[in-house]
Write an enzyme that holds these catalytic residues in place. Structure first.
Site, PDB file in Angstrom:
ATOM      1  N   GLY A 120       0.783  -1.178  -0.009  1.00  9.02           N
ATOM      2  CA  GLY A 120      -0.001  -0.125  -0.045  1.00  9.02           C
ATOM      3  C   GLY A 120       0.901   1.163   0.034  1.00  9.02           C
ATOM      4  N   GLY A 121       0.289   2.211   0.203  1.00 14.57           N
ATOM      5  CA  GLY A 121       0.861   3.764   0.297  1.00 14.57           C
ATOM      6  C   GLY A 121       2.322   3.770   1.216  1.00 14.57           C
ATOM      7  N   GLN A 170       4.627  -2.483   2.960  1.00 14.49           N
ATOM      8  CA  GLN A 170       4.568  -3.675   1.992  1.00 14.49           C
ATOM      9  C   GLN A 170       4.377  -5.094   3.363  1.00 14.49           C
ATOM     10  OE1 GLN A 170       8.590  -3.837   0.532  1.00 14.49           O
ATOM     11  NE2 GLN A 170       7.982  -2.903  -1.558  1.00 14.49           N
ATOM     12  N   VAL A 171       3.645  -5.964   2.297  1.00 16.07           N
ATOM     13  CA  VAL A 171       3.523  -7.193   3.377  1.00 16.07           C
ATOM     14  C   VAL A 171       4.275  -8.259   2.618  1.00 16.07           C
ATOM     15  CG1 VAL A 171       1.655  -8.685   3.953  1.00 16.07           C
ATOM     16  CG2 VAL A 171       1.343  -6.336   4.164  1.00 16.07           C
ATOM     17  N   LYS A 230       4.564  -7.120   7.733  1.00 11.86           N
ATOM     18  CA  LYS A 230       4.162  -5.712   7.270  1.00 11.86           C
ATOM     19  C   LYS A 230       5.248  -4.854   7.677  1.00 11.86           C
ATOM     20  CE  LYS A 230       0.386  -2.537   7.496  1.00 11.86           C
ATOM     21  NZ  LYS A 230      -0.876  -2.297   7.809  1.00 11.86           N
ATOM     22  N   ASP A 239     -11.666   1.414   8.866  1.00 10.79           N
ATOM     23  CA  ASP A 239     -11.472   1.073   7.275  1.00 10.79           C
ATOM     24  C   ASP A 239     -11.999  -0.143   7.002  1.00 10.79           C
ATOM     25  OD1 ASP A 239     -10.412   1.940   5.068  1.00 10.79           O
ATOM     26  OD2 ASP A 239      -8.403   1.379   5.446  1.00 10.79           O
TER      27      ASP A 239
END
Length: 280
Positions: free
Chosen positions: A21-22, A25-26, A41, A135
């Site tokens: 994502g912004g 990283q995973v 993560k 979210d």
């Protein structure tokens, strides 16, 4: 540096990138001490000096570590190694709900409600711990190959008892699933999560978003101002009781929705256990 083969803390060997994502990283990794696969993560290096993001990253680990539920992805550890901040989590071998919706499309009511109940079970544990997820969306729901449902990504969750549930000038969340009061930057209650789950249920049942679009501001404004499409027009075979539940969950007024995820679990369970009848 993060690449396959990198070992963090002399313990976690990175195998492959699972997603990003912004801000993070995973990775799929092997915990060489415990002999198990884990998900890691990793906060992107450019954000490592951003104290706000770093604290939010650490908060996620602290929050989830205290949530004990088979419906929430478990956190094992939070670490820093050679300037790399990372969270070690349970690895779910499967897919996220976004991928499942893309593959299956519109689902029968029983299937959609069963998924919703499992998601709400995880969210209920957060609500009972005094937290609001803020979210909830298909990308933050993982489904294992065995069909287990797990809620993840509590990175922007907030403590209901904390001083203020909003941050001036900031609106966290994903516009396609955001509650009207959240889009307006108002103080939140667990009912904000119920709205997001209502949008998710709408999508499970129809295969479509109630307010599609590429402009996040325009989508957020639609959540604030526009009534959702009539779901029975999109899906005429949908039982009236399920349509009413969707409408109630997506009410613009928070007080008109089920007030907590536990209350929602009870409602959905009655639907599912009433001899399989979801028409009431």
């Amino acid at each position: 540096m993060t690449e396959p083969g990198t070992i963090l803390k002399e313990r976690y060997r990175l195998e492959r990138l699972l997603g990003e994502g912004g801000t993070a990283q995973v990775w799929l990794a092997t915990d060489e001490r415990m002999g198990r696969q884990v998900a890691i993560k990793i906060l992107r290096p450019q954000y490592a000096k951003d104290e706000g993001l770093l604290e939010r990253f650490r908060r996620e680990a602290r929050i989830v570590a205290h949530l004990d539920s088979p419906y929430i992805v478990q956190v094992y550890d939070v670490e820093m190694s050679e300037g790399i901040s990372f969270i070690v989590m349970e690895y779910i071998d499967g897919q996220d709900l976004k991928e499942l919706i893309r593959f299956e499309g519109a689902m029968p009511p029983q299937r959609a409600l069963s998924l919703l109940r499992d998601i709400a079970m995880g969210v209920a544990v957060a609500h009972e711990a005094g937290l609001i997820h803020r979210d909830l969306k298909p990308g933050n729901v993982l489904i294992s190959k065995q069909g287990e449902v797990k809620v993840t990504d509590f990175g922007i969750a907030r403590d209901m008892a904390g001083a203020g549930l909003t941050e001036p000038g900031k609106v966290w969340g994903t516009s396609h699933y955001i509650a009207p009061e959240q889009a307006m930057g108002r103080p939140l209650t667990p009912a904000a999560d119920i709205y997001s789950l209502g949008v998710l249920l709408f999508e499970l049942l129809t295969g479509k978003l109630p307010f599609p679009g590429d402009d996040p501001v325009a989508v957020a404004i639609a959540h604030i101002q526009e009534p959702p499409p009539d779901i029975q027009t999109l899906k005429p075979s949908l039982p009236a009781g399920v349509a009413r539940l969707v409408s109630r969950m997506m009410s613009k007024a928070p007080e008109q929705r089920p007030q907590t995820a536990r209350a929602l679990v009870e409602i959905v369970t009655r639907f599912l256990e009433d001899s399989g009848d979801v028409t009431t």
